[in-house]
Scaffold this active site. Structure first.
Site, mmCIF file in Angstrom:
data_model
loop_
_atom_site.group_PDB
_atom_site.id
_atom_site.type_symbol
_atom_site.label_atom_id
_atom_site.label_comp_id
_atom_site.label_asym_id
_atom_site.label_seq_id
_atom_site.Cartn_x
_atom_site.Cartn_y
_atom_site.Cartn_z
ATOM 1 N N ARG A 1 16.163 -75.729 -53.366
ATOM 2 C CA ARG A 1 15.231 -76.257 -54.358
ATOM 3 C C ARG A 1 15.993 -77.059 -55.403
ATOM 4 O O ARG A 1 17.078 -76.687 -55.823
ATOM 5 C CB ARG A 1 14.465 -75.126 -55.055
ATOM 6 N N TYR B 1 12.915 -79.991 -48.061
ATOM 7 C CA TYR B 1 13.343 -78.584 -48.140
ATOM 8 C C TYR B 1 12.194 -77.667 -48.571
ATOM 9 O O TYR B 1 11.452 -77.982 -49.517
ATOM 10 C CB TYR B 1 14.523 -78.417 -49.111
ATOM 11 N N GLY B 2 12.110 -76.514 -47.952
ATOM 12 C CA GLY B 2 11.100 -75.470 -48.185
ATOM 13 C C GLY B 2 10.389 -75.520 -49.523
ATOM 14 O O GLY B 2 9.283 -76.053 -49.651
ATOM 15 N N GLY B 3 11.028 -74.971 -50.540
ATOM 16 C CA GLY B 3 10.373 -74.821 -51.833
ATOM 17 C C GLY B 3 9.984 -76.144 -52.484
ATOM 18 O O GLY B 3 9.132 -76.177 -53.371
ATOM 19 N N LYS C 1 5.965 -72.311 -53.457
ATOM 20 C CA LYS C 1 6.322 -72.216 -54.867
ATOM 21 C C LYS C 1 5.425 -73.118 -55.730
ATOM 22 O O LYS C 1 5.037 -72.747 -56.842
ATOM 23 C CB LYS C 1 7.807 -72.553 -55.072
ATOM 24 N N HIS D 1 6.554 -63.924 -58.652
ATOM 25 C CA HIS D 1 7.580 -64.055 -57.606
ATOM 26 C C HIS D 1 7.994 -62.651 -57.167
ATOM 27 O O HIS D 1 9.079 -62.180 -57.491
ATOM 28 C CB HIS D 1 8.773 -64.829 -58.193
ATOM 29 N N SER E 1 15.525 -65.608 -56.726
ATOM 30 C CA SER E 1 15.768 -66.167 -55.397
ATOM 31 C C SER E 1 17.077 -65.644 -54.819
ATOM 32 O O SER E 1 18.097 -65.602 -55.503
ATOM 33 C CB SER E 1 15.814 -67.685 -55.486
ATOM 34 N N CYS F 1 17.950 -62.661 -53.989
ATOM 35 C CA CYS F 1 18.445 -61.410 -54.573
ATOM 36 C C CYS F 1 17.854 -60.175 -53.896
ATOM 37 O O CYS F 1 17.883 -59.083 -54.463
ATOM 38 C CB CYS F 1 18.173 -61.385 -56.069
ATOM 39 N N ASN G 1 14.653 -58.408 -47.878
ATOM 40 C CA ASN G 1 15.304 -57.199 -47.375
ATOM 41 C C ASN G 1 14.605 -55.925 -47.850
ATOM 42 O O ASN G 1 14.348 -55.019 -47.064
ATOM 43 C CB ASN G 1 16.771 -57.178 -47.811
ATOM 44 N N ASP H 1 7.604 -62.425 -50.940
ATOM 45 C CA ASP H 1 8.052 -63.429 -51.922
ATOM 46 C C ASP H 1 7.078 -63.638 -53.081
ATOM 47 O O ASP H 1 7.516 -63.884 -54.189
ATOM 48 C CB ASP H 1 8.292 -64.772 -51.214
ATOM 49 N N ASN I 1 22.268 -71.191 -47.680
ATOM 50 C CA ASN I 1 20.811 -71.099 -47.907
ATOM 51 C C ASN I 1 20.031 -71.500 -46.652
ATOM 52 O O ASN I 1 18.899 -71.956 -46.739
ATOM 53 C CB ASN I 1 20.405 -71.967 -49.098
ATOM 54 N N SER I 2 20.647 -71.324 -45.474
ATOM 55 C CA SER I 2 19.883 -71.592 -44.244
ATOM 56 C C SER I 2 18.743 -70.576 -44.155
ATOM 57 O O SER I 2 18.855 -69.455 -44.656
ATOM 58 C CB SER I 2 20.790 -71.525 -43.017
ATOM 59 N N ARG I 3 17.644 -70.975 -43.506
ATOM 60 C CA ARG I 3 16.411 -70.172 -43.583
ATOM 61 C C ARG I 3 15.740 -70.025 -42.231
ATOM 62 O O ARG I 3 15.899 -70.869 -41.354
ATOM 63 C CB ARG I 3 15.418 -70.875 -44.530
ATOM 64 N N ARG J 1 20.906 -59.755 -59.840
ATOM 65 C CA ARG J 1 22.202 -59.683 -59.189
ATOM 66 C C ARG J 1 23.235 -59.643 -60.301
ATOM 67 O O ARG J 1 23.541 -60.650 -60.923
ATOM 68 C CB ARG J 1 22.349 -60.947 -58.323
ATOM 69 N N GLY K 1 18.926 -50.526 -46.424
ATOM 70 C CA GLY K 1 18.103 -49.341 -46.131
ATOM 71 C C GLY K 1 18.345 -48.200 -47.107
ATOM 72 O O GLY K 1 17.428 -47.428 -47.435
ATOM 73 N N ASN L 1 18.643 -48.312 -50.121
ATOM 74 C CA ASN L 1 17.862 -48.467 -51.361
ATOM 75 C C ASN L 1 16.653 -47.534 -51.376
ATOM 76 O O ASN L 1 16.049 -47.300 -52.417
ATOM 77 C CB ASN L 1 17.428 -49.927 -51.538
HETATM 78 P P1 GTP Z 1 14.316 -65.770 -51.641
HETATM 79 O O1 GTP Z 1 13.716 -65.978 -50.288
HETATM 80 O O2 GTP Z 1 15.259 -66.860 -52.029
HETATM 81 O O3 GTP Z 1 13.292 -65.536 -52.711
HETATM 82 O O4 GTP Z 1 15.307 -64.501 -51.515
HETATM 83 P P2 GTP Z 1 15.044 -62.914 -51.432
HETATM 84 O O5 GTP Z 1 14.881 -62.370 -52.806
HETATM 85 O O6 GTP Z 1 13.983 -62.623 -50.453
HETATM 86 O O7 GTP Z 1 16.461 -62.377 -50.904
HETATM 87 P P3 GTP Z 1 16.885 -61.793 -49.469
HETATM 88 O O8 GTP Z 1 16.235 -60.484 -49.175
HETATM 89 O O9 GTP Z 1 16.735 -62.868 -48.472
HETATM 90 O O10 GTP Z 1 18.432 -61.513 -49.708
HETATM 91 C C1 GTP Z 1 19.311 -62.512 -50.146
HETATM 92 C C2 GTP Z 1 20.747 -62.099 -49.938
HETATM 93 O O11 GTP Z 1 21.019 -60.882 -50.617
HETATM 94 C C3 GTP Z 1 21.090 -61.880 -48.474
HETATM 95 O O12 GTP Z 1 22.333 -62.470 -48.204
HETATM 96 C C4 GTP Z 1 21.165 -60.393 -48.338
HETATM 97 O O13 GTP Z 1 22.060 -59.999 -47.359
HETATM 98 C C5 GTP Z 1 21.597 -59.926 -49.733
HETATM 99 N N1 GTP Z 1 21.049 -58.586 -50.042
HETATM 100 C C6 GTP Z 1 19.754 -58.196 -49.909
HETATM 101 N N2 GTP Z 1 19.596 -56.895 -50.241
HETATM 102 C C7 GTP Z 1 20.827 -56.454 -50.600
HETATM 103 C C8 GTP Z 1 21.334 -55.184 -51.058
HETATM 104 O O14 GTP Z 1 20.609 -54.194 -51.187
HETATM 105 N N3 GTP Z 1 22.667 -55.127 -51.347
HETATM 106 C C9 GTP Z 1 23.487 -56.215 -51.212
HETATM 107 N N4 GTP Z 1 24.773 -56.065 -51.531
HETATM 108 N N5 GTP Z 1 23.047 -57.417 -50.777
HETATM 109 C C10 GTP Z 1 21.747 -57.532 -50.479
HETATM 110 C C1 SPV Z 2 13.272 -69.106 -53.344
HETATM 111 O O1 SPV Z 2 14.143 -69.959 -53.605
HETATM 112 O O2 SPV Z 2 12.887 -68.243 -54.170
HETATM 113 C C2 SPV Z 2 12.662 -69.073 -51.992
HETATM 114 C C3 SPV Z 2 12.928 -70.179 -51.097
HETATM 115 O O3 SPV Z 2 11.907 -68.176 -51.683
HETATM 116 S S1 SPV Z 2 11.975 -71.549 -51.499
HETATM 117 O O4 SPV Z 2 10.700 -71.492 -50.775
HETATM 118 O O5 SPV Z 2 12.701 -72.733 -51.073
HETATM 119 O O6 SPV Z 2 11.704 -71.606 -52.912
HETATM 120 MN MN MN Z 3 11.606 -66.715 -53.366
#
Ligand code: GTP
Ligand code: SPV
Ligand code: MN
Length: 606
Positions: free
Chosen positions: A90, A218-220, A227, A247, A269, A271, A275, A296, A390-392, A423, A517, A519
């Site tokens: 973005r 790009y996505g966002g 978004k 968000h 984003s 963070c 997961n 999201d 940031n590959s998706r 983070r 997991g 968490n």
């Molecule tokens: P957006 O799609 O950008 O909004 O991201 P998101 O908030 O959905 O983040 P996502 O779950 O894709 O995780 C982003 C990065 O953080 C990845 O590289 C994960 O491996 C890492 N990550 C996710 N959960 C954890 C965690 O509990 N611990 C650690 N150390 N890293 C994590």
């Molecule tokens: C983010 O950046 O928070 C995402 C990816 O979820 S995007 O859709 O590009 O905004």
């Molecule tokens: Mn997001």
């Protein structure tokens, strides 16, 4: 060599122009005609959202070089796309809120006066689709029949965007049905232009319910339902209509006793939302079941019983690929096995000449050679990432093995707890609970996080990211915070608010908490607190578990480790409070009084 060129607009190709579907109303016809007149496409294709159409578009994309077909035995229905190297995240500095007055956009948004923005963008869109195809993509954000569901129509000259919108939204004829004769739809105009960052603008006109996005695929920046509509435009509408666009992921947690809780969580984003939203509990918690409503975005409103409820406006996931494996996120691994578009990962040529995908942190061995995200030959010796950080992946939510049964329910789900998280390698503890809603809003508003690859710019610097919404609030942050405080008054019983940090590091720079997991162990405390069951001690920051209250059985984490990431030294926290000033100064005289009081209370607890 894979031929996927980046962002080739549709210049040729078999796509025959299609007739306007009978059910399209006059408001839409008129607006599309105006945009055709402005952009001058060679052909116009009205998307119906059918499987046959999708297959044809994908095949066309392969011929045109927009997509590479992946090995269909291994990855049925999966395709690969590579974006322009200048267009991989973005572009927050090129994103604008366009209103007559700057005060409507506020101090945290880039602002352009709306008339000027229209004039500028009209110049860019002028005849920009000559020689190209315009796809008319009707879509619904939100479960069909939900009172909050919104219709959008996106006009785009990117085949990749048209196909991706089909995965991310409820796309096709269903939208014409939902719209009926109404004029209320978000007018989304998009062109790749020449994919030049110098001529890239993502402009939102919240008052006109319009989005004009030029120069990015790009996505966002380009999938305008996400978004742009579901956060920036929707947050603006939500304030006017007493609901919230956030968000946030939405997850269900079913306890062994059969108690179901829903949790909404806002992390910036990249963070950890995707997961967390689909985590698989560790062996010790195998009788718990976590399910995903969304990963999201959450739209939330207060129902007639005074309870906060949420829907996920999206129908697919646009998730971070690197680091996805059967250990970190087994459900995501399952999701991307079929009907998925991979963007900017690496390609591996198989023995039969077909293609597989690879990324840093994938299961299995590192390939000896690959084609990197820029289309260049790659070997591990190069030391550069093969997949862009940031590959998706883009995949439909129905691929999710743990999709919540209510994911498509127009009535949404009740929210038991709201979790904020960032983070943070230092200072911020693993988990704490806000004292009450007002304090919780303060905790969310002062959320800090180290920046990631999801937005272009520096990575790893702490910035204030209120409610993980800094780049997504479609209006003045002052009014946004007031809206959060006021929502409390509408609720009979409000969700409990928490803060987590999975990312605290030790002196060796290693994450102390195993995350993913595991968490679940923190989530268990959160759920127990939200239902009034678990113990907590009062601290400077809020309610905290004592080190015995988080179960560490079976983990390679000692009580001392846990204490090291669960404590905050008051001296360190003083520096945290000082760094919150960055936000307060931006708001200057406009800081809501609740924020001032909460800050005073915090300082008085030091
Ligand atoms: P957006 O799609 O950008 O909004 O991201 P998101 O908030 O959905 O983040 P996502 O779950 O894709 O995780 C982003 C990065 O953080 C990845 O590289 C994960 O491996 C890492 N990550 C996710 N959960 C954890 C965690 O509990 N611990 C650690 N150390 N890293 C994590
Ligand atoms: C983010 O950046 O928070 C995402 C990816 O979820 S995007 O859709 O590009 O905004
Ligand atoms: Mn997001």
């Amino acid at each position: 060599m894979a031929t996927a060129t980046h962002q080739t607009p549709t210049r040729k190709g078999p796509s025959a122009a299609s007739a306007i579907p009978a059910q399209v109303n006059d408001h839409v016809r008129r607006w599309v005609a105006e945009c055709i007149d402005l952009c001058k496409p060679d052909r116009v294709v009205w998307c119906d959202g059918s499987k046959a159409e999708r297959d044809a578009l994908l095949e066309q994309g392969v011929k045109e070089g927009t997509f590479v077909k992946l090995n269909q035995q291994k990855l049925p229905g999966c395709y690969y796309h590579r974006s322009n190297p200048n267009d991989v995240a973005r572009s927050e500095h090129l994103t604008f809120i366009c209103t007559p007055s700057q005060d409507t956009a506020g101090p945290t948004n880039n602002w352009m006066e709306s008339k000027q923005a229209h004039a500028k963008l009209r110049g860019l869109f002028h005849e920009c689709m000559k020689g190209r195809t315009m796809y008319v993509v009707p879509f619904v954000m939100g479960p069909i029949g939900s009172t909050l569901a919104k219709v959008g129509v996106q006009l785009t000259d990117s085949l990749y965007v048209a196909v991706s919108m089909g995965l991310m939204t409820r796309m096709g004829d269903v939208a014409w049905k939902q719209l009926g004769d109404d004029d209320e739809f978000t007018r989304c105009l998009h062109s790749l232009g020449d994919v030049n960052p110098e001529r890239r603008y993502i402009c939102h006109f919240p008052i006109e319910n319009t989005i004009w996005s030029f120069g990015s695929g790009y996505g966002g920046n380009a999938l305008l339902g996400k978004k742009c509509l579901a956060l920036r435009i929707a947050s603006f509408l939500g304030r006017r209509e007493d609901w919230m666009a956030e968000h946030m992921l939405i997850m269900g947690a079913l306890s062994p006793e059969g108690e179901k809780s829903y949790i909404a969580a806002a992390f910036p984003s990249s963070c950890g939302k995707t997961n967390f939203a689909m985590l698989i509990p560790p062996q010790r918690y195998k009788d718990w079941k976590i399910t995903t409503v969304g990963d999201d975005i959450a739209w939330m409103w207060v129902d007639e019983n005074g309870k906060l409820r949420a829907i996920n406006p999206e129908a697919g996931y646009f998730g971070v690929v690197p680091g996805t494996n059967t250990k970190s996120n087994p459900n995501a691994v399952a999701i991307v096995q079929k009907d998925t578009i991979y963007t900017n990962v690496a390609l591996v040529v198989l023995d039969d000449g077909s293609y597989d995908v690879w990324w840093e942190g994938k299961d299995g061995p590192v390939p000896e050679k690959a084609i990197d995200w820029q289309g260049k030959p790659w070997t591990p010796k190069l030391g550069t990432p093969a997949a862009h950080p940031n590959s998706r992946f883009t995949a439909p939510m129905i691929n999710n093995p743990v999709l919540d049964p209510a994911a498509d329910d127009p009535n949404g789900v009740p929210v038991t707890a709201i979790v904020f998280g960032g983070r943070r390698s230092r200072i911020i503890p693993l988990v704490y609970q806000a004292f009450n809603w007002m304090h919780g809003v303060y905790v969310g508003a002062t959320l800090g996080s180290e920046t990631t690859a999801a937005a272009s710019g520096n990575v790893g610097v702490v910035r204030r990211d209120p409610m993980a919404m800094l780049p997504f609030i479609g209006y003045n942050i002052r009014d946004y915070l007031v809206h959060w405080f006021r929502m409390r008054k509408k609720m009979a019983d409000c969700p409990r608010i928490f803060h987590v940090n999975w990312f605290r590091k030790n002196d060796q720079g290693k994450f102390v908490w195993p995350g993913y997991g595991e968490n679940m162990r923190v989530l268990k405390w959160i759920i127990d607190r939200a239902h009034g069951r678990a113990y907590a001690k009062e601290t400077l920051l809020g309610w905290m578990p004592s080190s015995n209250d988080i179960d560490l059985e079976g983990l390679d984490v000692s009580r001392a480790d846990l204490e090291s990431i669960q404590t905050t030294n008051p001296e360190d926290f003083k520096s945290e409070i000082l760094s919150q000033e960055e936000l307060f100064l931006k708001l200057a005289g406009d800081l809501p009084k609740e924020m001032v009081f909460q800050r005073e209370l915090l300082i008085s607890r030091l």
